[in-house]
Design a protein around this motif. Structure first.
Motif, mmCIF file in Angstrom:
data_model
loop_
_atom_site.group_PDB
_atom_site.id
_atom_site.type_symbol
_atom_site.label_atom_id
_atom_site.label_comp_id
_atom_site.label_asym_id
_atom_site.label_seq_id
_atom_site.Cartn_x
_atom_site.Cartn_y
_atom_site.Cartn_z
ATOM 1 N N PHE A 192 -24.057 -57.570 1.522
ATOM 2 C CA PHE A 192 -24.038 -56.120 1.711
ATOM 3 C C PHE A 192 -22.948 -55.457 0.865
ATOM 4 C CE2 PHE A 192 -22.433 -52.387 4.039
ATOM 5 C CZ PHE A 192 -23.560 -51.578 3.924
ATOM 6 N N ASN A 193 -21.742 -56.006 0.878
ATOM 7 C CA ASN A 193 -20.650 -55.424 0.090
ATOM 8 C C ASN A 193 -20.936 -55.473 -1.407
ATOM 9 O OD1 ASN A 193 -19.242 -54.902 2.394
ATOM 10 N ND2 ASN A 193 -17.730 -56.497 2.117
ATOM 11 N N ILE A 194 -21.546 -56.558 -1.863
ATOM 12 C CA ILE A 194 -21.868 -56.679 -3.279
ATOM 13 C C ILE A 194 -22.955 -55.686 -3.670
ATOM 14 C CG2 ILE A 194 -22.825 -58.233 -5.025
ATOM 15 C CD1 ILE A 194 -21.357 -60.505 -3.509
ATOM 16 N N ILE A 195 -23.984 -55.519 -2.819
ATOM 17 C CA ILE A 195 -25.056 -54.555 -3.102
ATOM 18 C C ILE A 195 -24.509 -53.132 -3.133
ATOM 19 C CG2 ILE A 195 -27.148 -53.515 -2.139
ATOM 20 C CD1 ILE A 195 -27.991 -56.325 -1.317
ATOM 21 N N VAL A 196 -23.640 -52.785 -2.205
ATOM 22 C CA VAL A 196 -23.052 -51.443 -2.186
ATOM 23 C C VAL A 196 -22.226 -51.209 -3.448
ATOM 24 C CG1 VAL A 196 -21.322 -50.013 -1.025
ATOM 25 C CG2 VAL A 196 -23.089 -51.134 0.297
ATOM 26 N N GLU A 197 -21.477 -52.198 -3.869
ATOM 27 C CA GLU A 197 -20.628 -52.052 -5.060
ATOM 28 C C GLU A 197 -21.473 -51.879 -6.324
ATOM 29 O OE1 GLU A 197 -16.728 -51.626 -6.321
ATOM 30 O OE2 GLU A 197 -17.316 -52.181 -4.300
ATOM 31 N N VAL A 198 -22.531 -52.686 -6.467
ATOM 32 C CA VAL A 198 -23.374 -52.605 -7.663
ATOM 33 C C VAL A 198 -24.178 -51.313 -7.668
ATOM 34 C CG1 VAL A 198 -25.317 -53.699 -8.850
ATOM 35 C CG2 VAL A 198 -23.459 -55.091 -7.994
ATOM 36 N N THR A 199 -24.703 -50.891 -6.511
ATOM 37 C CA THR A 199 -25.445 -49.635 -6.428
ATOM 38 C C THR A 199 -24.539 -48.448 -6.741
ATOM 39 O OG1 THR A 199 -26.862 -50.612 -4.739
ATOM 40 C CG2 THR A 199 -26.915 -48.229 -4.946
ATOM 41 N N SER A 200 -23.323 -48.481 -6.257
ATOM 42 C CA SER A 200 -22.361 -47.430 -6.546
ATOM 43 C C SER A 200 -22.021 -47.390 -8.033
ATOM 44 C CB SER A 200 -21.095 -47.646 -5.729
ATOM 45 O OG SER A 200 -20.070 -46.792 -6.126
ATOM 46 N N ALA A 201 -21.925 -48.557 -8.651
ATOM 47 C CA ALA A 201 -21.635 -48.606 -10.091
ATOM 48 C C ALA A 201 -22.812 -48.061 -10.892
ATOM 49 C CB ALA A 201 -21.336 -50.045 -10.515
ATOM 50 N N TYR A 202 -24.036 -48.385 -10.495
ATOM 51 C CA TYR A 202 -25.207 -47.898 -11.223
ATOM 52 C C TYR A 202 -25.338 -46.386 -11.103
ATOM 53 C CZ TYR A 202 -29.962 -47.426 -12.887
ATOM 54 O OH TYR A 202 -31.072 -47.041 -13.588
ATOM 55 N N GLY A 203 -25.003 -45.844 -9.950
ATOM 56 C CA GLY A 203 -25.077 -44.406 -9.758
ATOM 57 C C GLY A 203 -23.833 -43.667 -10.207
ATOM 58 N N ASN A 204 -22.827 -44.390 -10.705
ATOM 59 C CA ASN A 204 -21.557 -43.809 -11.143
ATOM 60 C C ASN A 204 -20.914 -42.965 -10.043
ATOM 61 O OD1 ASN A 204 -21.201 -44.594 -14.054
ATOM 62 N ND2 ASN A 204 -23.291 -43.807 -14.041
ATOM 63 N N VAL A 205 -20.913 -43.514 -8.846
ATOM 64 C CA VAL A 205 -20.384 -42.803 -7.686
ATOM 65 C C VAL A 205 -18.906 -43.104 -7.468
ATOM 66 C CG1 VAL A 205 -20.620 -42.513 -5.197
ATOM 67 C CG2 VAL A 205 -22.646 -42.818 -6.594
ATOM 68 N N GLY A 206 -18.517 -44.355 -7.619
ATOM 69 C CA GLY A 206 -17.130 -44.734 -7.423
ATOM 70 C C GLY A 206 -16.803 -45.148 -6.002
ATOM 71 N N PHE A 207 -17.821 -45.426 -5.190
ATOM 72 C CA PHE A 207 -17.608 -45.842 -3.802
ATOM 73 C C PHE A 207 -17.363 -47.342 -3.757
ATOM 74 C CE2 PHE A 207 -19.262 -47.229 0.344
ATOM 75 C CZ PHE A 207 -18.449 -46.483 1.153
ATOM 76 N N SER A 208 -16.421 -47.775 -2.946
ATOM 77 C CA SER A 208 -16.122 -49.188 -2.807
ATOM 78 C C SER A 208 -15.874 -49.514 -1.340
ATOM 79 C CB SER A 208 -14.886 -49.554 -3.626
ATOM 80 O OG SER A 208 -14.607 -50.922 -3.485
ATOM 81 N N MET A 209 -16.257 -50.714 -0.930
ATOM 82 C CA MET A 209 -16.035 -51.151 0.446
ATOM 83 C C MET A 209 -14.598 -51.629 0.657
ATOM 84 S SD MET A 209 -18.850 -50.598 1.965
ATOM 85 C CE MET A 209 -18.824 -51.516 3.470
ATOM 86 N N GLY A 210 -13.918 -51.938 -0.409
ATOM 87 C CA GLY A 210 -12.529 -52.376 -0.305
ATOM 88 C C GLY A 210 -12.407 -53.856 -0.028
ATOM 89 N N TYR A 211 -11.216 -54.374 -0.179
ATOM 90 C CA TYR A 211 -10.913 -55.777 0.074
ATOM 91 C C TYR A 211 -9.671 -55.833 0.944
ATOM 92 C CZ TYR A 211 -10.005 -60.709 -0.632
ATOM 93 O OH TYR A 211 -9.802 -62.042 -0.417
ATOM 94 N N SER A 212 -9.742 -56.624 1.990
ATOM 95 C CA SER A 212 -8.606 -56.720 2.894
ATOM 96 C C SER A 212 -8.265 -58.181 3.155
ATOM 97 C CB SER A 212 -8.935 -56.037 4.222
ATOM 98 O OG SER A 212 -7.875 -56.208 5.133
ATOM 99 N N CYS A 213 -7.000 -58.494 3.100
ATOM 100 C CA CYS A 213 -6.561 -59.850 3.411
ATOM 101 C C CYS A 213 -6.698 -60.140 4.909
ATOM 102 C CB CYS A 213 -5.103 -60.033 2.993
ATOM 103 S SG CYS A 213 -4.858 -59.964 1.220
ATOM 104 N N LYS A 214 -6.718 -59.107 5.733
ATOM 105 C CA LYS A 214 -6.841 -59.288 7.178
ATOM 106 C C LYS A 214 -8.243 -59.723 7.595
ATOM 107 C CE LYS A 214 -3.375 -55.798 7.898
ATOM 108 N NZ LYS A 214 -3.139 -54.403 8.189
ATOM 109 N N CYS A 272 -2.825 -64.244 -1.015
ATOM 110 C CA CYS A 272 -3.553 -62.988 -0.818
ATOM 111 C C CYS A 272 -2.566 -61.835 -0.627
ATOM 112 C CB CYS A 272 -4.467 -63.080 0.401
ATOM 113 S SG CYS A 272 -5.472 -61.611 0.621
ATOM 114 N N VAL A 273 -2.719 -60.831 -1.477
ATOM 115 C CA VAL A 273 -1.879 -59.642 -1.406
ATOM 116 C C VAL A 273 -2.792 -58.428 -1.425
ATOM 117 C CG1 VAL A 273 -0.059 -58.345 -2.555
ATOM 118 C CG2 VAL A 273 -0.024 -60.827 -2.631
ATOM 119 N N ASP A 274 -2.630 -57.522 -0.466
ATOM 120 C CA ASP A 274 -3.421 -56.296 -0.464
ATOM 121 C C ASP A 274 -3.017 -55.424 -1.650
ATOM 122 O OD1 ASP A 274 -5.036 -56.703 1.775
ATOM 123 O OD2 ASP A 274 -3.468 -56.014 3.134
ATOM 124 N N LYS A 275 -4.017 -54.958 -2.378
ATOM 125 C CA LYS A 275 -3.783 -54.121 -3.553
ATOM 126 C C LYS A 275 -4.435 -52.770 -3.344
ATOM 127 C CE LYS A 275 -1.899 -57.331 -6.177
ATOM 128 N NZ LYS A 275 -0.625 -57.275 -6.767
#
Length: 85
Positions: free
Chosen positions: A11-33, A43-46
């Motif tokens: 799901f996170n990968i599909i959202v990221e690729v769909t957002s990139a194709y639509g040039n939206v800039g939406f991301s689900m984010g990455y969390s070490c928690k 692991c360091v939160d960025k």
């Protein structure tokens, strides 16, 4: 995906690729928690989003998807809205 299934799921990968194709800039984010094994100093939160934790090859593929999404209006059938009926 096997070592970090809560962050790297389909799901996170599909959202990221769909957002990139639509040039939206939406991301689900990455969390070490959200890691299954949060112990460890590797692991360091960025501040960047989910794609920032991808490999170099994955980032390059995402950049190509962004270019194809940006240039879709120059396609013969591109740039038209979808009819959902």
């Amino acid at each position: 995906m096997k070592s970090d299934p809560l962050n790297f799921n389909v799901f996170n990968i599909i959202v990221e690729v769909t957002s990139a194709y639509g040039n939206v800039g939406f991301s689900m984010g990455y969390s070490c928690k959200r890691r299954l094994n949060p112990e460890g100093a590797d692991c360091v939160d960025k501040w960047y989003g989910f794609a920032g934790s991808w490999s170099t090859e994955g980032k390059f593929i995402l950049i190509i998807v962004m270019f194809f999404g940006r240039l879709k209006r120059y396609n013969m059938n591109g740039g038209k809205a979808w009819k959902l009926y």
